[in-house]
Design a protein around this motif. Structure first.
Motif, mmCIF file in Angstrom:
data_model
loop_
_atom_site.group_PDB
_atom_site.id
_atom_site.type_symbol
_atom_site.label_atom_id
_atom_site.label_comp_id
_atom_site.label_asym_id
_atom_site.label_seq_id
_atom_site.Cartn_x
_atom_site.Cartn_y
_atom_site.Cartn_z
ATOM 1 N N LYS A 30 0.816 -1.221 0.000
ATOM 2 C CA LYS A 30 0.000 0.000 0.000
ATOM 3 C C LYS A 30 0.846 1.266 0.000
ATOM 4 O O LYS A 30 0.369 2.331 -0.402
ATOM 5 C CB LYS A 30 -0.934 0.004 1.209
ATOM 6 C CG LYS A 30 -0.235 0.091 2.559
ATOM 7 C CD LYS A 30 -1.248 0.094 3.700
ATOM 8 C CE LYS A 30 -0.583 0.218 5.068
ATOM 9 N NZ LYS A 30 -1.580 0.216 6.170
ATOM 10 N N GLU A 31 2.107 1.158 0.437
ATOM 11 C CA GLU A 31 2.974 2.326 0.436
ATOM 12 C C GLU A 31 3.384 2.728 -0.972
ATOM 13 O O GLU A 31 3.927 3.829 -1.183
ATOM 14 C CB GLU A 31 4.217 2.061 1.294
ATOM 15 C CG GLU A 31 3.927 1.888 2.772
ATOM 16 C CD GLU A 31 5.185 1.715 3.601
ATOM 17 O OE1 GLU A 31 5.762 2.736 4.014
ATOM 18 O OE2 GLU A 31 5.591 0.553 3.826
ATOM 19 N N TRP A 32 3.145 1.847 -1.939
ATOM 20 C CA TRP A 32 3.466 2.145 -3.332
ATOM 21 C C TRP A 32 2.297 2.790 -4.067
ATOM 22 O O TRP A 32 2.447 3.205 -5.220
ATOM 23 C CB TRP A 32 3.881 0.870 -4.067
ATOM 24 C CG TRP A 32 5.253 0.408 -3.677
ATOM 25 C CD1 TRP A 32 5.590 -0.472 -2.692
ATOM 26 C CD2 TRP A 32 6.486 0.830 -4.254
ATOM 27 N NE1 TRP A 32 6.944 -0.633 -2.614
ATOM 28 C CE2 TRP A 32 7.536 0.162 -3.566
ATOM 29 C CE3 TRP A 32 6.817 1.709 -5.287
ATOM 30 C CZ2 TRP A 32 8.872 0.344 -3.882
ATOM 31 C CZ3 TRP A 32 8.154 1.890 -5.603
ATOM 32 C CH2 TRP A 32 9.168 1.209 -4.911
ATOM 33 N N ASP A 33 1.125 2.872 -3.422
ATOM 34 C CA ASP A 33 -0.046 3.405 -4.113
ATOM 35 C C ASP A 33 0.176 4.828 -4.605
ATOM 36 O O ASP A 33 -0.083 5.149 -5.766
ATOM 37 C CB ASP A 33 -1.267 3.359 -3.194
ATOM 38 C CG ASP A 33 -1.763 1.936 -2.967
ATOM 39 O OD1 ASP A 33 -1.330 1.035 -3.714
ATOM 40 O OD2 ASP A 33 -2.578 1.723 -2.047
ATOM 41 N N GLY A 34 0.656 5.699 -3.720
ATOM 42 C CA GLY A 34 0.881 7.088 -4.123
ATOM 43 C C GLY A 34 1.918 7.206 -5.227
ATOM 44 O O GLY A 34 1.789 8.038 -6.131
ATOM 45 N N ILE A 35 2.940 6.358 -5.167
ATOM 46 C CA ILE A 35 3.976 6.368 -6.200
ATOM 47 C C ILE A 35 3.383 5.923 -7.535
ATOM 48 O O ILE A 35 3.641 6.521 -8.583
ATOM 49 C CB ILE A 35 5.133 5.444 -5.795
ATOM 50 C CG1 ILE A 35 5.713 5.903 -4.448
ATOM 51 C CG2 ILE A 35 6.226 5.413 -6.866
ATOM 52 C CD1 ILE A 35 6.607 4.881 -3.781
ATOM 53 N N LEU A 39 3.072 7.919 -11.231
ATOM 54 C CA LEU A 39 3.538 7.364 -12.503
ATOM 55 C C LEU A 39 2.401 7.253 -13.506
ATOM 56 O O LEU A 39 2.579 7.507 -14.701
ATOM 57 C CB LEU A 39 4.164 5.990 -12.262
ATOM 58 C CG LEU A 39 5.494 5.993 -11.499
ATOM 59 C CD1 LEU A 39 5.877 4.569 -11.088
ATOM 60 C CD2 LEU A 39 6.599 6.602 -12.347
ATOM 61 N N GLN A 40 1.209 6.864 -13.025
ATOM 62 C CA GLN A 40 0.061 6.741 -13.920
ATOM 63 C C GLN A 40 -0.355 8.102 -14.457
ATOM 64 O O GLN A 40 -0.738 8.241 -15.626
ATOM 65 C CB GLN A 40 -1.114 6.088 -13.186
ATOM 66 C CG GLN A 40 -2.309 5.768 -14.097
ATOM 67 C CD GLN A 40 -1.939 4.802 -15.200
ATOM 68 O OE1 GLN A 40 -1.415 3.726 -14.932
ATOM 69 N NE2 GLN A 40 -2.193 5.180 -16.457
ATOM 70 N N ALA A 41 -0.290 9.121 -13.607
ATOM 71 C CA ALA A 41 -0.639 10.475 -14.048
ATOM 72 C C ALA A 41 0.313 10.944 -15.145
ATOM 73 O O ALA A 41 -0.116 11.568 -16.134
ATOM 74 C CB ALA A 41 -0.596 11.438 -12.860
ATOM 75 N N LEU A 68 10.219 8.015 -8.468
ATOM 76 C CA LEU A 68 10.463 6.875 -7.591
ATOM 77 C C LEU A 68 11.086 7.354 -6.288
ATOM 78 O O LEU A 68 11.838 8.320 -6.275
ATOM 79 C CB LEU A 68 11.389 5.869 -8.284
ATOM 80 C CG LEU A 68 10.849 5.239 -9.568
ATOM 81 C CD1 LEU A 68 11.922 4.385 -10.221
ATOM 82 C CD2 LEU A 68 9.609 4.418 -9.277
ATOM 83 N N PRO A 69 10.795 6.687 -5.179
ATOM 84 C CA PRO A 69 11.321 7.128 -3.883
ATOM 85 C C PRO A 69 12.819 6.893 -3.767
ATOM 86 O O PRO A 69 13.357 5.932 -4.311
ATOM 87 C CB PRO A 69 10.540 6.274 -2.877
ATOM 88 C CG PRO A 69 10.195 5.029 -3.644
ATOM 89 C CD PRO A 69 9.927 5.496 -5.043
ATOM 90 N N ALA A 70 13.475 7.785 -3.047
ATOM 91 C CA ALA A 70 14.921 7.667 -2.842
ATOM 92 C C ALA A 70 15.230 6.628 -1.773
ATOM 93 O O ALA A 70 14.434 6.391 -0.866
ATOM 94 C CB ALA A 70 15.493 9.025 -2.425
#
Length: 209
Positions: A30-35, A39-41, A68-70
């Motif tokens: 779920k922590e990847w949802d915002g990421i 990307l989808q946007a 992508l997160p650092a």
């Protein structure tokens, strides 16, 4: 990593992020949802653009990586297992498959303008080859904030086209990034202004005025 793709290509593979104390912590899907949303946007924006496909692919390569997160990584042995399981099957052989298409490369050619962004969260630029010739062996005289500003300059301006204002990052966006990396709100705004090239105009774009 969000575990929402139908084929479940990477099911069972976990990503980890580095904590301030240097320890690794597992990221939940779920922590990847915002990421994924970011990307989808970007993908939706490029698909609605009238530019040719190859040109949009170049924009995707340039603009998707910074989303992508650092400091996030996967363990090599775990990734090799899931990669081989999915891409190593006979069902994924293409008619015009080239040599190496389904092989992992551990020494890829990384564009110079993306190197600092890719290693973000793992090493400070002052400790990498990209900056090796810009400092003496002893960097005690260089502040961490100056190093971070140099990193920000490459991250936000290395790919900017001075003749295309759409490629110029907004100072407010840059300031947010500095705040996320330890700058106070006031210093973040000043840093965003200082790293902005002299050829980059400020203020709203003409069509927005």
């Amino acid at each position: 990593m969000a575990n929402i793709d139908l084929p479940k290509k990477f099911k069972g593979l976990n990503a980890y992020h580095l904590l301030p104390n240097g320890k690794a912590a597992k990221m939940l899907p779920k922590e990847w949802d915002g990421i994924a949303w970011g990307l989808q946007a970007l993908s939706d924006k490029l698909q609605s653009d009238e530019k040719i496909k190859d040109e949009n692919n170049l924009v995707w390569r340039r603009d998707s990586i910074p989303l992508l997160p650092a400091g996030v990584f996967v363990w090599k042995d775990e990734f090799e297992q899931v990669f081989t399981r999915f891409y190593g099957s006979e069902s994924h052989i293409r008619l015009e498959e080239r040599e190496g298409d389904r092989e992992l490369s551990y020494s890829p050619m990384i564009p110079s303008e993306l190197r600092v962004t890719i290693i973000e969260g793992f090493a400070m630029p002052g400790e990498t080859g990209a900056w090796k010739n810009r400092r003496s062996t002893d960097r005690d005289y260089v502040s961490d904030k100056l190093i971070r500003m140099n990193q920000g300059a490459e991250k936000f301006w290395a790919n900017a086209d001075r003749n295309d204002r759409d490629t110029h990052p907004d100072n407010a966006k840059v300031a947010v990034w500095f705040e996320q990396h330890g700058f106070s709100p006031t210093l973040a705004k000043k840093a965003a202004t200082l790293i902005r090239p002299e050829w980059a105009p400020t203020g709203r774009k003409p069509e927005e005025q």
